[in-house]
Design a protein around this motif. Structure first.
Motif, PDB file in Angstrom:
ATOM      1  N   THR A 168       0.858  -1.197  -0.022  1.00  0.00           N
ATOM      2  CA  THR A 168       0.118   0.113   0.073  1.00  0.00           C
ATOM      3  C   THR A 168       0.930   1.221   0.036  1.00  0.00           C
ATOM      4  O   THR A 168       0.393   2.249  -0.672  1.00  0.00           O
ATOM      5  CB  THR A 168      -0.761   0.040   1.354  1.00  0.00           C
ATOM      6  N   ASP A 169       1.714   1.232   0.857  1.00  0.00           N
ATOM      7  CA  ASP A 169       3.025   2.351   0.655  1.00  0.00           C
ATOM      8  C   ASP A 169       3.480   2.643  -0.591  1.00  0.00           C
ATOM      9  O   ASP A 169       3.539   3.897  -0.904  1.00  0.00           O
ATOM     10  CB  ASP A 169       4.009   2.198   1.586  1.00  0.00           C
ATOM     11  N   GLN A 170       3.806   1.615  -1.393  1.00  0.00           N
ATOM     12  CA  GLN A 170       4.234   1.721  -2.929  1.00  0.00           C
ATOM     13  C   GLN A 170       3.165   2.463  -3.687  1.00  0.00           C
ATOM     14  O   GLN A 170       3.567   3.362  -4.344  1.00  0.00           O
ATOM     15  CB  GLN A 170       4.622   0.526  -3.450  1.00  0.00           C
ATOM     16  N   ARG A 171       1.958   1.854  -3.735  1.00  0.00           N
ATOM     17  CA  ARG A 171       0.953   2.548  -4.198  1.00  0.00           C
ATOM     18  C   ARG A 171       0.406   4.125  -4.044  1.00  0.00           C
ATOM     19  O   ARG A 171       0.191   4.861  -4.763  1.00  0.00           O
ATOM     20  CB  ARG A 171      -0.480   1.705  -4.288  1.00  0.00           C
ATOM     21  N   VAL A 172       0.765   4.224  -2.868  1.00  0.00           N
ATOM     22  CA  VAL A 172       0.496   5.828  -2.345  1.00  0.00           C
ATOM     23  C   VAL A 172       1.652   6.737  -2.982  1.00  0.00           C
ATOM     24  O   VAL A 172       1.316   7.723  -3.389  1.00  0.00           O
ATOM     25  CB  VAL A 172       0.238   5.666  -0.773  1.00  0.00           C
ATOM     26  N   LYS A 173       2.778   6.145  -2.739  1.00  0.00           N
ATOM     27  CA  LYS A 173       4.083   7.028  -3.284  1.00  0.00           C
ATOM     28  C   LYS A 173       3.687   7.048  -4.922  1.00  0.00           C
ATOM     29  O   LYS A 173       4.202   8.175  -5.312  1.00  0.00           O
ATOM     30  CB  LYS A 173       5.226   6.173  -3.107  1.00  0.00           C
ATOM     31  N   ASN A 174       3.347   6.181  -5.682  1.00  0.00           N
ATOM     32  CA  ASN A 174       3.021   6.229  -7.007  1.00  0.00           C
ATOM     33  C   ASN A 174       2.179   7.564  -7.273  1.00  0.00           C
ATOM     34  O   ASN A 174       2.165   8.518  -8.410  1.00  0.00           O
ATOM     35  CB  ASN A 174       2.485   4.933  -7.867  1.00  0.00           C
ATOM     36  N   ILE A 175       1.047   7.763  -6.535  1.00  0.00           N
ATOM     37  CA  ILE A 175      -0.017   8.567  -6.609  1.00  0.00           C
ATOM     38  C   ILE A 175       0.564   9.937  -6.452  1.00  0.00           C
ATOM     39  O   ILE A 175       0.472  10.946  -7.106  1.00  0.00           O
ATOM     40  CB  ILE A 175      -1.166   8.313  -5.880  1.00  0.00           C
ATOM     41  N   GLU A 176       1.247   9.844  -5.454  1.00  0.00           N
ATOM     42  CA  GLU A 176       2.099  11.233  -5.073  1.00  0.00           C
ATOM     43  C   GLU A 176       2.963  11.592  -6.013  1.00  0.00           C
ATOM     44  O   GLU A 176       2.872  12.799  -6.280  1.00  0.00           O
ATOM     45  CB  GLU A 176       2.740  11.083  -3.793  1.00  0.00           C
ATOM     46  N   GLU A 177       3.890  10.718  -6.602  1.00  0.00           N
ATOM     47  CA  GLU A 177       4.585  11.120  -7.731  1.00  0.00           C
ATOM     48  C   GLU A 177       3.914  11.742  -8.902  1.00  0.00           C
ATOM     49  O   GLU A 177       4.254  12.553  -9.519  1.00  0.00           O
ATOM     50  CB  GLU A 177       5.767  10.074  -8.008  1.00  0.00           C
ATOM     51  N   HIS A 178       2.770  10.948  -9.126  1.00  0.00           N
ATOM     52  CA  HIS A 178       1.886  11.214 -10.363  1.00  0.00           C
ATOM     53  C   HIS A 178       1.584  12.707 -10.150  1.00  0.00           C
ATOM     54  O   HIS A 178       1.508  13.370 -11.207  1.00  0.00           O
ATOM     55  CB  HIS A 178       0.893  10.236 -10.604  1.00  0.00           C
ATOM     56  N   LEU A 179       1.041  12.967  -9.064  1.00  0.00           N
ATOM     57  CA  LEU A 179       0.474  14.431  -8.845  1.00  0.00           C
ATOM     58  C   LEU A 179       1.439  15.399  -8.419  1.00  0.00           C
ATOM     59  O   LEU A 179       0.964  16.554  -8.014  1.00  0.00           O
ATOM     60  CB  LEU A 179      -0.439  14.265  -7.584  1.00  0.00           C
ATOM     61  N   ARG A 194      -1.913  10.407   4.869  1.00  0.00           N
ATOM     62  CA  ARG A 194      -1.400  10.566   3.541  1.00  0.00           C
ATOM     63  C   ARG A 194      -2.687  10.470   2.231  1.00  0.00           C
ATOM     64  O   ARG A 194      -2.644  11.131   1.436  1.00  0.00           O
ATOM     65  CB  ARG A 194      -0.408   9.874   3.094  1.00  0.00           C
ATOM     66  N   LEU A 195      -3.340   9.533   2.616  1.00  0.00           N
ATOM     67  CA  LEU A 195      -4.621   9.423   1.755  1.00  0.00           C
ATOM     68  C   LEU A 195      -5.507  10.584   1.948  1.00  0.00           C
ATOM     69  O   LEU A 195      -6.190  10.915   0.852  1.00  0.00           O
ATOM     70  CB  LEU A 195      -5.140   7.948   1.944  1.00  0.00           C
ATOM     71  N   ARG A 196      -5.706  10.951   3.233  1.00  0.00           N
ATOM     72  CA  ARG A 196      -6.589  12.007   3.246  1.00  0.00           C
ATOM     73  C   ARG A 196      -6.116  13.344   2.719  1.00  0.00           C
ATOM     74  O   ARG A 196      -6.781  14.106   2.017  1.00  0.00           O
ATOM     75  CB  ARG A 196      -6.899  12.261   4.805  1.00  0.00           C
ATOM     76  N   LEU A 197      -4.825  13.438   2.743  1.00  0.00           N
ATOM     77  CA  LEU A 197      -4.198  14.827   2.056  1.00  0.00           C
ATOM     78  C   LEU A 197      -4.178  14.723   0.309  1.00  0.00           C
ATOM     79  O   LEU A 197      -4.368  15.665   0.038  1.00  0.00           O
ATOM     80  CB  LEU A 197      -2.745  14.868   2.428  1.00  0.00           C
ATOM     81  N   LEU A 198      -4.233  13.595   0.110  1.00  0.00           N
ATOM     82  CA  LEU A 198      -4.370  13.329  -1.341  1.00  0.00           C
ATOM     83  C   LEU A 198      -5.768  13.529  -1.785  1.00  0.00           C
ATOM     84  O   LEU A 198      -6.248  14.240  -2.982  1.00  0.00           O
ATOM     85  CB  LEU A 198      -3.931  11.863  -1.796  1.00  0.00           C
ATOM     86  N   GLU A 199      -6.745  13.140  -1.076  1.00  0.00           N
ATOM     87  CA  GLU A 199      -8.157  13.475  -1.187  1.00  0.00           C
ATOM     88  C   GLU A 199      -8.265  15.148  -1.394  1.00  0.00           C
ATOM     89  O   GLU A 199      -8.927  15.571  -2.116  1.00  0.00           O
ATOM     90  CB  GLU A 199      -9.144  12.741  -0.418  1.00  0.00           C
ATOM     91  N   ASP A 200      -7.784  15.595  -0.324  1.00  0.00           N
ATOM     92  CA  ASP A 200      -7.948  17.119  -0.189  1.00  0.00           C
ATOM     93  C   ASP A 200      -7.390  17.983  -1.370  1.00  0.00           C
ATOM     94  O   ASP A 200      -7.717  18.794  -1.764  1.00  0.00           O
ATOM     95  CB  ASP A 200      -7.319  17.622   1.148  1.00  0.00           C
TER      96      ASP A 200
END
Length: 229
Positions: A168-179, A194-200
């Motif tokens: 799950t940490d790797q998938r969240v990092k991929n989303i953070e790098e993409h955005l 981290r997921l909550r901040l990505l949603e915000d």
């Protein structure tokens, strides 16, 4: 209407009548049981064929027969060559070629009938590789430095950290790098934060760029314009 010359009649007609009488007499001499053998249609067609090269015309049947004979000859020649190559021993080949059996002159041979001995210990080299860490060492996450033991993986909960959930940490990092998200001064400790901040961040993009968000995001409860497919 046919008009004949009198001189032509006197010269040609008697001879034609004589030929007709001869044919009738020869026909009467033949027995009733005997029938004249008629040539096949394919052979009669060849009488009207004239090749420019001067070769003798052949029917389709004769051509097919010639091709079959040619293929049979090639097959017989190949079979004989294979039997000579793969079944004839070296001694038999020497006798067939009238070569002295005691001669050391090399002659071509087949591996099936004239196998050579090979020293595998000299031909092949062995090298033993010792993997002290194991073949999956580089794929393991959360290994504790010098101790070499992996941290315990726990189920996802509110306080779960990235080391406890490597997938799950790797998938969240991929989303953070993409955005292109950067946390200042430091990233949150838990995955859910981290997921909550990505949603915000996505909600803020919708507020700052409504046309772009309406074109690219499938927003819930949206009537018009319709969401993208």
């Amino acid at each position: 209407m046919v008009v004949m010359n009198a001189d032509w009649e006197r010269q040609k007609v008697p001879g034609a009548i004589g030929d007709l009488m001869k044919d009738l007499m020869n026909l009467g001499k033949t027995k009733g049981s005997e029938t004249l053998q008629e040539r096949p249609l394919e052979e009669r067609k060849l009488d009207y064929v004239h090749l420019s090269s001067g070769a003798e015309p052949q029917s389709q049947t004769s051509i097919t027969r010639s091709i079959s004979q040619f293929l049979a000859q090639n097959r017989a020649r190949n079979d004989a060559s294979n039997r000579t190559e793969f079944l004839e021993s070296l001694a038999q080949k020497r006798r067939r070629l009238n070569i002295d059996p005691d001669s050391t002159e090399p002659i071509p041979s087949c591996a099936r009938t004239d196998a050579k001995h090979l020293d595998r210990d000299v031909q092949m080299k062995y090298d033993i590789a010792k993997n002290e860490d194991g073949p999956l060492r580089r794929t393991m996450k959360g290994v504790a430095g010098d101790k070499g033991r992996q941290k315990e993986l726990l189920a996802l909960h509110d306080d779960a950290e990235g080391e406890q959930q490597p997938a799950t940490d790797q998938r969240v990092k991929n989303i953070e790098e993409h955005l292109a998200v950067r946390y200042v001064p430091a990233p949150p400790r838990t995955l859910l934060s981290r997921l909550r901040l990505l949603e915000d961040h996505l909600i803020q993009l919708e507020k700052d760029y409504p046309p772009w968000a309406a074109l690219h995001f499938n927003q819930p409860n949206r009537g018009w314009p319709p969401p993208p497919r």
